[in-house]
Scaffold this motif. Sequence first.
Motif, mmCIF file in Angstrom:
data_model
loop_
_atom_site.group_PDB
_atom_site.id
_atom_site.type_symbol
_atom_site.label_atom_id
_atom_site.label_comp_id
_atom_site.label_asym_id
_atom_site.label_seq_id
_atom_site.Cartn_x
_atom_site.Cartn_y
_atom_site.Cartn_z
ATOM 1 N N PRO A 184 0.799 -1.231 0.000
ATOM 2 C CA PRO A 184 0.000 0.000 0.000
ATOM 3 C C PRO A 184 0.833 1.284 0.000
ATOM 4 C CG PRO A 184 -0.653 -1.459 1.815
ATOM 5 C CD PRO A 184 0.497 -2.115 1.129
ATOM 6 N N GLU A 185 1.939 1.289 0.745
ATOM 7 C CA GLU A 185 2.712 2.532 0.838
ATOM 8 C C GLU A 185 3.381 2.865 -0.509
ATOM 9 O OE1 GLU A 185 5.620 2.217 3.915
ATOM 10 O OE2 GLU A 185 6.170 4.342 3.761
ATOM 11 N N VAL A 186 3.897 1.832 -1.156
ATOM 12 C CA VAL A 186 4.566 2.075 -2.440
ATOM 13 C C VAL A 186 3.538 2.482 -3.493
ATOM 14 C CG1 VAL A 186 5.992 1.049 -4.257
ATOM 15 C CG2 VAL A 186 6.409 0.448 -1.877
ATOM 16 N N TRP A 187 2.419 1.792 -3.471
ATOM 17 C CA TRP A 187 1.390 2.124 -4.464
ATOM 18 C C TRP A 187 0.835 3.532 -4.225
ATOM 19 C CZ3 TRP A 187 0.309 1.729 -9.107
ATOM 20 C CH2 TRP A 187 -0.952 2.031 -9.624
ATOM 21 N N SER A 188 0.627 3.925 -2.959
ATOM 22 C CA SER A 188 0.130 5.293 -2.693
ATOM 23 C C SER A 188 1.137 6.334 -3.171
ATOM 24 C CB SER A 188 -0.068 5.555 -1.201
ATOM 25 O OG SER A 188 -0.790 4.560 -0.634
ATOM 26 N N PHE A 189 2.416 5.969 -3.105
ATOM 27 C CA PHE A 189 3.454 6.894 -3.564
ATOM 28 C C PHE A 189 3.398 7.052 -5.089
ATOM 29 C CE2 PHE A 189 7.961 7.265 -5.050
ATOM 30 C CZ PHE A 189 8.214 8.551 -4.569
ATOM 31 N N LEU A 190 3.203 5.939 -5.795
ATOM 32 C CA LEU A 190 3.241 5.980 -7.264
ATOM 33 C C LEU A 190 1.919 6.423 -7.886
ATOM 34 C CD1 LEU A 190 5.109 2.617 -7.978
ATOM 35 C CD2 LEU A 190 6.036 4.922 -8.295
ATOM 36 N N GLU A 191 0.839 6.139 -7.205
ATOM 37 C CA GLU A 191 -0.483 6.307 -7.832
ATOM 38 C C GLU A 191 -0.767 7.728 -8.338
ATOM 39 O OE1 GLU A 191 -3.810 5.204 -5.458
ATOM 40 O OE2 GLU A 191 -5.108 5.025 -7.224
ATOM 41 N N PRO A 192 -0.387 8.773 -7.583
ATOM 42 C CA PRO A 192 -0.678 10.119 -8.099
ATOM 43 C C PRO A 192 -0.058 10.359 -9.474
ATOM 44 C CG PRO A 192 0.017 10.222 -5.803
ATOM 45 C CD PRO A 192 0.214 8.805 -6.245
ATOM 46 N N TRP A 193 1.109 9.755 -9.732
ATOM 47 C CA TRP A 193 1.692 9.886 -11.072
ATOM 48 C C TRP A 193 0.876 9.064 -12.072
ATOM 49 C CZ3 TRP A 193 6.589 9.147 -7.932
ATOM 50 C CH2 TRP A 193 7.301 10.345 -7.794
ATOM 51 N N VAL A 194 0.623 7.823 -11.704
ATOM 52 C CA VAL A 194 -0.084 6.922 -12.635
ATOM 53 C C VAL A 194 -1.440 7.507 -13.027
ATOM 54 C CG1 VAL A 194 -1.156 4.646 -12.826
ATOM 55 C CG2 VAL A 194 1.127 4.862 -11.821
ATOM 56 N N ALA A 195 -2.094 8.152 -12.060
ATOM 57 C CA ALA A 195 -3.444 8.682 -12.297
ATOM 58 C C ALA A 195 -3.457 9.763 -13.373
ATOM 59 C CB ALA A 195 -3.999 9.246 -10.984
ATOM 60 N N GLY A 209 -3.937 6.594 -20.041
ATOM 61 C CA GLY A 209 -4.374 5.198 -19.993
ATOM 62 C C GLY A 209 -3.276 4.353 -19.387
ATOM 63 N N ALA A 210 -3.643 3.168 -18.951
ATOM 64 C CA ALA A 210 -2.643 2.242 -18.401
ATOM 65 C C ALA A 210 -2.853 0.889 -19.070
ATOM 66 C CB ALA A 210 -2.809 2.116 -16.895
ATOM 67 N N ILE A 211 -1.726 0.252 -19.384
ATOM 68 C CA ILE A 211 -1.782 -1.059 -20.042
ATOM 69 C C ILE A 211 -1.287 -2.106 -19.054
ATOM 70 C CG2 ILE A 211 -0.966 -2.449 -21.989
ATOM 71 C CD1 ILE A 211 -0.198 0.165 -23.414
ATOM 72 N N PHE A 212 -2.047 -3.182 -18.915
ATOM 73 C CA PHE A 212 -1.633 -4.293 -18.052
ATOM 74 C C PHE A 212 -1.549 -5.576 -18.877
ATOM 75 C CE2 PHE A 212 -3.448 -1.178 -15.195
ATOM 76 C CZ PHE A 212 -2.551 -1.186 -14.131
ATOM 77 N N SER A 213 -0.808 -6.558 -18.315
ATOM 78 C CA SER A 213 -0.621 -7.824 -19.041
ATOM 79 C C SER A 213 -1.702 -8.851 -18.718
ATOM 80 C CB SER A 213 0.734 -8.447 -18.691
ATOM 81 O OG SER A 213 1.767 -7.587 -19.048
ATOM 82 N N SER A 214 -2.529 -8.549 -17.742
ATOM 83 C CA SER A 214 -3.597 -9.478 -17.392
ATOM 84 C C SER A 214 -4.716 -8.667 -16.759
ATOM 85 C CB SER A 214 -3.069 -10.513 -16.393
ATOM 86 O OG SER A 214 -4.145 -11.113 -15.700
ATOM 87 N N ALA A 215 -5.948 -9.066 -16.996
ATOM 88 C CA ALA A 215 -7.089 -8.321 -16.430
ATOM 89 C C ALA A 215 -7.000 -8.298 -14.907
ATOM 90 C CB ALA A 215 -8.392 -8.958 -16.892
ATOM 91 N N GLU A 216 -6.405 -9.346 -14.342
ATOM 92 C CA GLU A 216 -6.330 -9.415 -12.880
ATOM 93 C C GLU A 216 -5.361 -8.410 -12.271
ATOM 94 O OE1 GLU A 216 -5.362 -13.512 -12.166
ATOM 95 O OE2 GLU A 216 -7.015 -13.986 -13.518
ATOM 96 N N PHE A 217 -4.478 -7.859 -13.081
ATOM 97 C CA PHE A 217 -3.491 -6.915 -12.528
ATOM 98 C C PHE A 217 -4.022 -5.494 -12.460
ATOM 99 C CE2 PHE A 217 0.200 -9.497 -14.608
ATOM 100 C CZ PHE A 217 -0.171 -10.589 -13.861
ATOM 101 N N ALA A 218 -5.136 -5.237 -13.118
ATOM 102 C CA ALA A 218 -5.616 -3.870 -13.237
ATOM 103 C C ALA A 218 -5.957 -3.291 -11.860
ATOM 104 C CB ALA A 218 -6.838 -3.847 -14.146
ATOM 105 N N ARG A 219 -5.789 -1.977 -11.722
ATOM 106 C CA ARG A 219 -6.107 -1.282 -10.481
ATOM 107 C C ARG A 219 -7.327 -0.414 -10.711
ATOM 108 N NH1 ARG A 219 -4.486 -3.691 -6.863
ATOM 109 N NH2 ARG A 219 -4.854 -1.929 -5.523
#
Length: 405
Positions: free
Chosen positions: A153-164, A168-178
């Motif tokens: 959670p801490e790493v993802w909260s750090f990266l998410e503002p950039w990702v947002a 668009g975001a591309i994932f290799s599997s539907a299960e990986f999507a956020r």
Amino acid sequence: MTATVPALDSYRELLGPEVDSMRALARDLAGREVLMVNSTAVGGGVAELLHGIVPLLEDLGLKPRWEVMGGAPRFFEVTKAFHNALHGAPLEAPPDAFDVFRAFTAANLAKMKLDSEFVVIHDPQPAGLIDGRRNGSGHWVWRCHIDLSHPHPEVWSFLEPWVARYDGAIFSSAEFARQLIAPQYLFYPAIDPLSDKNRPLEREFIREVLERFGIDEERPIITQISRFDRLKDPVGVVAAYKIVKRYVDCQLVLAGGGADDDPEGSAVLAETRDAAGEDPDVYIIELPPASPLEVNALQSASTIVVQKSLREGFGLTVAEALWKKKPVVASAVGGIPTQVIHKHTGLLAHSIEGTAYQIRYLLTHPALAARLGEQGHQHVREEFLITSNVKRYVTLFLHLLSQNK
Ligand code: UDP
């Protein structure tokens, strides 16, 4: 960098008229600039993919450019810790990890030219480069190659503002999507069937490579090709082999090099050597970064290919082995089950014992092994060839264009 990569017409024999439809599809993208950014030029699946994709986009008339972001051991130590944590492991990073990440992002922003019409940023390391986007210009996509289904959670909260902030975001599997505001796309990674890594080799060359490493051609060869990375579990592969070896005379090949952005390799290599002990039938081979022909020869010579990853974004090594009609035993993690459909294109396992059981079963059931290999090859042909990947990029770029410009 890409002199040996063939242009699209070389795939005609494999793809037939699909080649013409790709050219027609890409017509409206002629002359448009595409920038791909990742964090290593060699080693690992992303570099492997980019080596194949970039020349094909160029052949389709686009103007692609591939840039590797600058790093240093301090940065890669942090990004490797983030990588492991995003795959669900605890965060083992230096206390100033977030500052180091920000500092390297800023340093790269100061020197990189990021004004292409389409910018595709691969993986978390360069994710912060979106800060260099000027007033919403261009189309920016984040291509995530890793399994983000259980991120720290801490790493993802750090990266998410950039990702947002990407379009668009591309994932290799539907299960990986956020849960993201931006649209998400599913792209399977892919292999290049005509590259040195995957093209058919002369029997004599394969023999020569086996001889070079002292491997016996006459006895079964079980192989895992991977960076020496804990998430690839080479120590677990040795343990599985030791169980199999009680019943069937066989050899184990663990071959891999490092990647520029992976600082853990030598420690894991030492752990693997320790686990193997003095067994003369275990071959731990350190490959130089660019050894596609050796990788190809070792995969081609294998009786069974293993991929016992604990976490895996996709696992290009699996597709490479399936393409070579090899029976594959692999962990049911990340993107692997998309490729290894249990009992159809290979066998899945969930533990060391399970891996050993499936290897032993295949060694003693060669007809099944051959059938899985054939079906695996067909599955790769249908889903995981580099040309399909390029087509997806072309389609995505057209879609992004149609949305607002
Ligand atoms: N590879 C290689 N030499 C090595 C180890 C791996 O060329 O010593 C290649 C392998 O054949 C595959 C890629 O690197 O094409 C690894 O991709 P994968 O998705 O399996 O794993 P990653 O390293 O990206 O986690």
